[in-house]
Design a protein around this motif. Structure first.
Motif, PDB file in Angstrom:
ATOM      1  N   UNK A 118       0.873  -1.170   0.000  1.00 56.71           N
ATOM      2  CA  UNK A 118       0.000   0.000   0.000  1.00 56.71           C
ATOM      3  C   UNK A 118       0.908   1.216   0.000  1.00 56.71           C
ATOM      4  N   UNK A 119       0.637   2.126  -0.905  1.00 49.95           N
ATOM      5  CA  UNK A 119       1.422   3.349  -1.029  1.00 49.95           C
ATOM      6  C   UNK A 119       0.544   4.535  -0.642  1.00 49.95           C
ATOM      7  N   UNK A 120       1.043   5.367   0.241  1.00 48.13           N
ATOM      8  CA  UNK A 120       0.318   6.575   0.631  1.00 48.13           C
ATOM      9  C   UNK A 120       1.342   7.660   0.953  1.00 48.13           C
ATOM     10  N   UNK A 121       1.157   8.822   0.394  1.00 49.34           N
ATOM     11  CA  UNK A 121       2.061   9.959   0.622  1.00 49.34           C
ATOM     12  C   UNK A 121       3.525   9.584   0.380  1.00 49.34           C
ATOM     13  N   UNK A 122       3.767   8.757  -0.631  1.00 47.46           N
ATOM     14  CA  UNK A 122       5.131   8.367  -0.970  1.00 47.46           C
ATOM     15  C   UNK A 122       5.735   7.304  -0.067  1.00 47.46           C
ATOM     16  N   UNK A 123       4.978   6.833   0.906  1.00 45.25           N
ATOM     17  CA  UNK A 123       5.480   5.792   1.815  1.00 45.25           C
ATOM     18  C   UNK A 123       4.880   4.452   1.433  1.00 45.25           C
ATOM     19  N   UNK A 124       5.674   3.398   1.588  1.00 50.02           N
ATOM     20  CA  UNK A 124       5.252   2.049   1.221  1.00 50.02           C
ATOM     21  C   UNK A 124       5.024   1.199   2.459  1.00 50.02           C
TER      22      UNK A 124
ATOM     23  N   UNK B   3       0.358  -7.873   4.470  1.00 53.32           N
ATOM     24  CA  UNK B   3      -0.884  -7.799   5.244  1.00 53.32           C
ATOM     25  C   UNK B   3      -0.595  -7.385   6.687  1.00 53.32           C
ATOM     26  N   UNK B   4       0.566  -7.774   7.205  1.00 53.52           N
ATOM     27  CA  UNK B   4       0.916  -7.441   8.588  1.00 53.52           C
ATOM     28  C   UNK B   4       1.277  -5.969   8.756  1.00 53.52           C
ATOM     29  N   UNK B   5       1.404  -5.215   7.653  1.00 50.11           N
ATOM     30  CA  UNK B   5       1.697  -3.773   7.739  1.00 50.11           C
ATOM     31  C   UNK B   5       0.432  -2.928   7.844  1.00 50.11           C
ATOM     32  N   UNK B   6      -0.750  -3.538   7.720  1.00 48.66           N
ATOM     33  CA  UNK B   6      -1.986  -2.761   7.774  1.00 48.66           C
ATOM     34  C   UNK B   6      -2.172  -2.040   9.109  1.00 48.66           C
ATOM     35  N   UNK B   7      -1.877  -2.650  10.263  1.00 48.37           N
ATOM     36  CA  UNK B   7      -1.985  -1.898  11.512  1.00 48.37           C
ATOM     37  C   UNK B   7      -1.013  -0.703  11.566  1.00 48.37           C
TER      38      UNK B   7
END
Length: 194
Positions: free
Chosen positions: A170-176, A180-184
């Protein structure tokens, strides 16, 4: 409103789990999601890596872990046979369902993932199943046409240039945010940013 890009390949069980859990992770956060297909094998090649299913010990672990994780998350998952499978037909079909330059929406991406991961282990590339899925999705363009093929290659190349090395990301504001474990972590960062 936060703009998220969900990079996926339907071959990844982790991408399927993250796709299903993303709405819960984003609950209460104003957001819009763009779903962007990439060829996982292209990311692996660009970085000189093997996929988890290509390494015997890691393959068995991955299958055990995703089965357990799916049960923990309450997400249906049935390992397709064969796995890994070639995801090109499904990725191209998703792109063919929208005009050139646009990304498929959640309904289309969900149909692709369910075709692969919720079909009692059936082969995702079975010609009869692919034909039925294509009839259901009614693509606007030829999934096997040069335009769609070039678009998927370009999206994969762009993902590599952005620093992606795996799916889901998932990319948001240039951050990756990888996996699935990165969702929190994604949720916590977005809440902290206000």
């Amino acid at each position: 409103m936060k703009s998220l890009v969900f990079h996926y390949d339907v071959v990844s069980p982790y991408a399927w789990l993250a796709f299903e859990r993303l709405p819960q992770a984003m609950e209460g956060i104003s957001h819009a999601v763009a779903y962007r297909p990439v060829l996982f094998a292209g990311l692996l090649k660009a970085h000189g890596h093997k996929g988890p299913a290509e390494i015997p010990g890691k393959r068995e672990w991955t299958y055990r872990q995703v089965d357990w994780l799916a049960r923990q998350l309450g997400v249906p998952l049935q390992l397709p046979q064969p796995h890994p499978f070639n995801p090109l037909a499904l990725l191209r079909l998703g792109l063919a369902c929208v005009p050139a330059g646009q990304m498929p929406g959640r309904r289309i991406v969900e149909a692709l993932f369910r075709h692969a991961w919720c079909a009692d282990g059936a082969d995702p590339n079975d010609p009869h199943r692919l034909q039925a899925l294509q009839a259901d999705l009614e693509p606007l363009r030829d999934p096997q046409g040069d335009e769609v093929k070039a678009e998927l290659r370009a999206l994969t190349d762009q993902a590599v240039a952005r620093g992606l090395f795996g799916v889901p990301t998932v990319e948001v504001d240039g951050r990756l945010y990888w996996g699935v474990d990165a969702l929190p972590m994604l949720r916590e960062d977005l809440l902290a940013a206000g």
